[in-house]
Design an enzyme around this catalytic site. Structure first.
Site, PDB file in Angstrom:
ATOM      1  N   GLU A  45       0.834  -1.676   0.316  1.00  0.00           N
ATOM      2  CA  GLU A  45      -0.037   0.060   0.128  1.00  0.00           C
ATOM      3  C   GLU A  45       0.824   1.191   0.066  1.00  0.00           C
ATOM      4  O   GLU A  45       1.864   1.387   0.642  1.00  0.00           O
ATOM      5  CB  GLU A  45      -1.166  -0.095   1.177  1.00  0.00           C
ATOM      6  CG  GLU A  45      -1.881   0.780   1.839  1.00  0.00           C
ATOM      7  CD  GLU A  45      -2.394   1.672   2.565  1.00  0.00           C
ATOM      8  OE1 GLU A  45      -4.195   1.926   2.748  1.00  0.00           O
ATOM      9  OE2 GLU A  45      -2.968  -0.082   3.546  1.00  0.00           O
ATOM     10  N   LYS A 113      -9.594   2.349  -2.710  1.00  0.00           N
ATOM     11  CA  LYS A 113      -9.762   1.890  -1.486  1.00  0.00           C
ATOM     12  C   LYS A 113     -10.995   2.616  -1.048  1.00  0.00           C
ATOM     13  O   LYS A 113     -11.710   3.264  -0.843  1.00  0.00           O
ATOM     14  CB  LYS A 113      -8.421   2.232  -0.169  1.00  0.00           C
ATOM     15  CG  LYS A 113      -9.053   1.453   1.397  1.00  0.00           C
ATOM     16  CD  LYS A 113      -7.728   1.923   1.936  1.00  0.00           C
ATOM     17  CE  LYS A 113      -7.723   1.894   3.656  1.00  0.00           C
ATOM     18  NZ  LYS A 113      -6.697   2.434   3.964  1.00  0.00           N
ATOM     19  N   CYS A 154      -5.838  -3.003   2.200  1.00  0.00           N
ATOM     20  CA  CYS A 154      -5.665  -2.994   4.061  1.00  0.00           C
ATOM     21  C   CYS A 154      -6.517  -3.028   4.850  1.00  0.00           C
ATOM     22  O   CYS A 154      -7.628  -4.048   5.118  1.00  0.00           O
ATOM     23  CB  CYS A 154      -4.992  -1.419   4.089  1.00  0.00           C
ATOM     24  SG  CYS A 154      -4.175  -1.480   6.082  1.00  0.00           S
TER      25      CYS A 154
END
Length: 279
Positions: A45, A113, A154
């Protein structure tokens, strides 16, 4: 038809506030992984920059950062998942965006995301990812020569609904780039990844950041988890290239043995899928 067996390389990195250094290191390690025989190379990331102000580093796509990764994929004839980069979103925020490039250098998948980490910790410490990052708006998958690939970043791994949707759309391998903090990583990283693999009878490739960041320690421990929930390969807390074989026959066999995706009780409950993009 997809390739029956192939090799994944997860490049665990310690990205910091020097963007040039981060990208030079990423390029060097991508080439090294390709020389080791990787069919797909994956980065962590925000591989381009980690610091106090992510907004100032937002880049357009296409742009100089995405062009670097495009050329690396084409030059090495690999699938390259750039982890995620800070993408300019317009206005005062940026997006945390994953790009997948095919061996010809074309964008084969794109995901921003969805779930942003906003929390108040003990002692009054606040983390507000949404203050700098604009959330994405769709679940994304990519149909490739390596199989159907899904994407997560994540904090997303704490939301099984998102992974179930990808499983329902036949994701065989889900690529998760991350920058997990060490305290939560020690407790939750492995069980969450193994659960997402088991629930959806798919591989999980989880590539993380490591090292001391500007105000926290990254967990590292990148790993490859197979559809049975077994850890195929695992990194420690240092920079390294983690290699592992992906057996698509095992993925297919596991889905036949445990048909949980087919046994969902849609008559009792339903996942509302507002936006799914398959590249």
């Amino acid at each position: 038809m997809y390739k029956e067996k192939w090799t994944a390389a997860l490049i665990q990195m310690d990205s910091r506030e020097d963007e040039s250094r981060n990208l030079e290191a990423a390029a060097r390690k991508v080439r090294e992984a390709a020389l080791q025989g990787a069919d797909l190379v994956m980065l962590p990331e925000t591989v381009d920059f980690i610091g106090r102000d992510m907004r100032s580093h937002g880049k357009t796509v296409p742009g100089p950062v995405s062009e670097l990764f495009r050329e690396l994929a084409r030059e090495n004839h690999i699938y390259l998942h750039c982890g995620s980069i800070t993408e300019a979103a317009g206005g005062e925020k940026c997006r945390n965006t994953s790009l997948l490039f095919d061996p010809g250098g074309e964008i084969a998948g794109r995901y921003s995301k969805l779930h942003l980490f906003d929390v108040e910790l003990s002692g009054g410490k606040m983390i507000r990812e949404s203050a700098q990052i604009a959330g994405g708006s769709q679940v994304a998958l990519s149909k490739t020569e390596l199989g159907m690939l899904g994407f997560g970043i994540c904090y997303d791994i704490r939301f099984p609904e998102m992974f179930r949707i990808m499983g329902k759309h036949q994701a065989q391998v889900i690529l998760v780039c991350a920058n997990f903090t060490d305290p939560t990583g020690q407790a939750h990283w492995e069980p969450l990844l193994r659960a997402r693999a088991i629930e959806n009878t798919c591989y999980i490739l989880a590539c993380g950041q490591c090292g001391e960041k500007w105000n926290y320690t990254a967990h590292g421990n990148s790993m490859i988890v197979d559809p049975w929930g077994r850890i195929v390969a695992r990194a420690d807390k240092k920079e390294q290239i983690l290699m592992g074989e992906i057996d698509m026959g095992l993925a297919d066999k596991t889905r036949r043995q445990i048909p949980s995706l087919e046994n969902i009780r849609q008559d009792v409950y339903e996942l509302v899928e507002k936006s799914v993009k398959i590249y």
